[in-house]
Design an enzyme around this catalytic site. Structure first.
Site, PDB file in Angstrom:
ATOM      1  N   THR A  62       0.846  -1.191   0.000  1.00 14.95           N
ATOM      2  CA  THR A  62       0.000   0.000   0.000  1.00 14.95           C
ATOM      3  C   THR A  62       0.882   1.242   0.000  1.00 14.95           C
ATOM      4  O   THR A  62       2.102   1.155  -0.151  1.00 14.95           O
ATOM      5  CB  THR A  62      -1.019  -0.085   1.179  1.00 14.95           C
ATOM      6  OG1 THR A  62      -1.924   1.003   1.073  1.00 14.95           O
ATOM      7  CG2 THR A  62      -0.349  -0.076   2.530  1.00 14.95           C
ATOM      8  N   LYS A  66       3.791   1.433  -3.839  1.00 14.76           N
ATOM      9  CA  LYS A  66       3.315   0.608  -4.963  1.00 14.76           C
ATOM     10  C   LYS A  66       4.218   0.698  -6.194  1.00 14.76           C
ATOM     11  O   LYS A  66       4.386  -0.281  -6.915  1.00 14.76           O
ATOM     12  CB  LYS A  66       1.877   0.983  -5.333  1.00 14.76           C
ATOM     13  CG  LYS A  66       0.863   0.556  -4.284  1.00 14.76           C
ATOM     14  CD  LYS A  66      -0.550   0.850  -4.747  1.00 14.76           C
ATOM     15  CE  LYS A  66      -1.546   0.495  -3.650  1.00 14.76           C
ATOM     16  NZ  LYS A  66      -2.940   0.656  -4.099  1.00 14.76           N
ATOM     17  N   ASN A  87       0.292  -3.975  -6.238  1.00 12.63           N
ATOM     18  CA  ASN A  87      -0.286  -4.046  -4.890  1.00 12.63           C
ATOM     19  C   ASN A  87      -0.258  -5.466  -4.328  1.00 12.63           C
ATOM     20  O   ASN A  87      -0.642  -5.682  -3.190  1.00 12.63           O
ATOM     21  CB  ASN A  87      -1.725  -3.495  -4.872  1.00 12.63           C
ATOM     22  CG  ASN A  87      -2.720  -4.474  -5.463  1.00 12.63           C
ATOM     23  OD1 ASN A  87      -2.359  -5.319  -6.275  1.00 12.63           O
ATOM     24  ND2 ASN A  87      -3.964  -4.362  -5.069  1.00 12.63           N
ATOM     25  N   ASP A 102      -5.957  -3.706  -8.140  1.00 11.91           N
ATOM     26  CA  ASP A 102      -6.807  -2.550  -7.802  1.00 11.91           C
ATOM     27  C   ASP A 102      -7.886  -2.303  -8.862  1.00 11.91           C
ATOM     28  O   ASP A 102      -9.056  -2.090  -8.536  1.00 11.91           O
ATOM     29  CB  ASP A 102      -5.957  -1.275  -7.664  1.00 11.91           C
ATOM     30  CG  ASP A 102      -5.174  -1.254  -6.359  1.00 11.91           C
ATOM     31  OD1 ASP A 102      -5.628  -1.867  -5.379  1.00 11.91           O
ATOM     32  OD2 ASP A 102      -4.115  -0.612  -6.325  1.00 11.91           O
ATOM     33  N   GLY A 127      -8.326  12.662 -11.830  1.00 17.67           N
ATOM     34  CA  GLY A 127      -6.987  12.370 -11.328  1.00 17.67           C
ATOM     35  C   GLY A 127      -6.127  11.735 -12.404  1.00 17.67           C
ATOM     36  O   GLY A 127      -6.646  11.106 -13.334  1.00 17.67           O
ATOM     37  N   ALA A 131      -2.996   6.266  -8.703  1.00 18.03           N
ATOM     38  CA  ALA A 131      -4.279   5.579  -8.511  1.00 18.03           C
ATOM     39  C   ALA A 131      -5.070   5.535  -9.818  1.00 18.03           C
ATOM     40  O   ALA A 131      -5.680   4.514 -10.151  1.00 18.03           O
ATOM     41  CB  ALA A 131      -5.076   6.278  -7.411  1.00 18.03           C
ATOM     42  N   ARG A 152      -6.308  18.266 -12.290  1.00 16.22           N
ATOM     43  CA  ARG A 152      -5.954  19.636 -11.940  1.00 16.22           C
ATOM     44  C   ARG A 152      -4.823  20.118 -12.847  1.00 16.22           C
ATOM     45  O   ARG A 152      -4.835  21.252 -13.338  1.00 16.22           O
ATOM     46  CB  ARG A 152      -5.516  19.664 -10.462  1.00 16.22           C
ATOM     47  CG  ARG A 152      -5.117  21.003  -9.937  1.00 16.22           C
ATOM     48  CD  ARG A 152      -4.836  20.922  -8.458  1.00 16.22           C
ATOM     49  NE  ARG A 152      -3.756  19.994  -8.125  1.00 16.22           N
ATOM     50  CZ  ARG A 152      -3.368  19.700  -6.904  1.00 16.22           C
ATOM     51  NH1 ARG A 152      -3.983  20.252  -5.878  1.00 16.22           N
ATOM     52  NH2 ARG A 152      -2.380  18.864  -6.687  1.00 16.22           N
ATOM     53  N   THR A 153      -3.833  19.258 -13.076  1.00 16.06           N
ATOM     54  CA  THR A 153      -2.752  19.565 -14.016  1.00 16.06           C
ATOM     55  C   THR A 153      -3.075  18.854 -15.329  1.00 16.06           C
ATOM     56  O   THR A 153      -2.850  17.651 -15.464  1.00 16.06           O
ATOM     57  CB  THR A 153      -1.401  19.058 -13.475  1.00 16.06           C
ATOM     58  OG1 THR A 153      -1.280  19.459 -12.103  1.00 16.06           O
ATOM     59  CG2 THR A 153      -0.234  19.583 -14.270  1.00 16.06           C
TER      60      THR A 153
END
Ligand code: ATR
Length: 272
Positions: A62, A66, A87, A102, A127, A131, A152-153
């Site tokens: 975790t 990772k 993971n 995941d 995002g 992740a 955001r970027t």
């Protein structure tokens, strides 16, 4: 002596994985031991080496290790390779096999537990960090009509879209910043940013949630501003607890060759 596994991270004190794997082991009649291993930030490899030398058979990895785990492995599954993060580790002599469960866990939670097939759906992935990368390949395999990565970027979202373009099949794969979401709306919205961990709100317009939309935050155990906005906009909102249980079940299957039943474990975890 029972086969020994561990979750390795920093911090790892509040990890639910030992409890989840204990339920799986009991339900499937497997004799295993599952520990918490907190590695120092500069001591991931060292901690793993010690665990392997003491007979450890495998581990869940975790935050924040990772990516380091994917470099540690001598062999990687295709999905771990695409995610560039691992993971789940399985040790076999000198070989360390790395997988990433995941994305499969997210997809199973969405499609089986929550009953939302992604085929023909418009999906927004918020995002563009580790992740998001970890779930992109399985999301594309689920054949949504359109998948927009917003970050955001914006340049990071664009880089991910370019990298995963060869896997897009018939899906319209796009990337943008949050401002470009004005006037857009989606059926399934997945928050893969780490904003929820710090309680930070995301600058997404309330109108992005279509009627009947499903909003999903990969963070679990807290009501994030994203989920609150989703509910206030009429969407059904879920945290990532189901993903946590489903990725664990995939890890358990890799180690033990049997996939445990998850519904009762998820229900018990919710009521804890
Ligand atoms: P993880 O492995 O959890 O994905 P990461 O690789 O550091 O962590 O990525 C964090 C992601 O959350 C990024 O997409 C980041 O956006 P930027 O690329 O613009 O940094 C996003 N993120 C973190 N905090 C945020 C916030 N307050 N608002 C919007 N996005 C945020």
């Amino acid at each position: 002596m029972p086969d020994r596994y561990a979750v390795i991270g920093h911090p790892v004190t509040h990890s639910q994985s030992p409890w989840i794997h204990a339920q799986f082991a009991r339900a499937t009649g497997q004799d295993i031991e599952y520990l918490r291993l907190e590695a120092p930030l500069d001591g991931f490899e060292r901690t793993l080496d010690t665990f392997r030398a003491a007979g450890g058979k495998g581990a869940n990895v975790t935050l924040p290790f990772k990516e380091a785990a994917s470099r540690y492995c001598s062999a990687l599954s295709a999905r771990a390779h695409a995610a560039r993060s691992v993971n789940t580790l399985k040790f076999d002599g000198a070989t360390c096999y790395g997988d990433n469960t995941d994305g499969a866990g997210l997809l199973r939670d969405l499609t089986v537990n929550l009953g939302r097939a992604l085929t023909a759906q418009c999906v927004l992935l918020l995002g563009a960090g580790g992740a998001a990368r970890g779930v992109l390949a399985p999301l594309l395999e689920a054949l949504p009509q359109r998948l927009v990565i917003a970050n955001r970027t914006p340049s990071k979202a664009q880089a991910l879209a370019t990298e995963f373009a060869p896997m897009r099949g018939g899906t319209r794969l796009e990337a943008c910043g949050f401002e470009a979401l004005a006037g857009e709306s989606f059926d399934v919205l997945i928050n893969a940013t780490s904003a929820g961990l710090s309680g930070g709100a995301l600058a997404v317009p309330a109108a992005v949630f279509r009627r009947g939309a499903l909003a999903y935050d990969m963070v679990y155990g807290r009501d994030t501003p994203f989920l609150a906005l989703a509910r206030a906009s009429g969407a059904t909102a879920y945290d990532g607890l189901g993903m946590l249980v489903e990725q664990a079940a995939e890890s358990f299957r890799l180690w033990r060759g049997v996939r445990p039943e998850t519904a009762s474990v998820l229900a018990a975890l919710r009521s804890r």
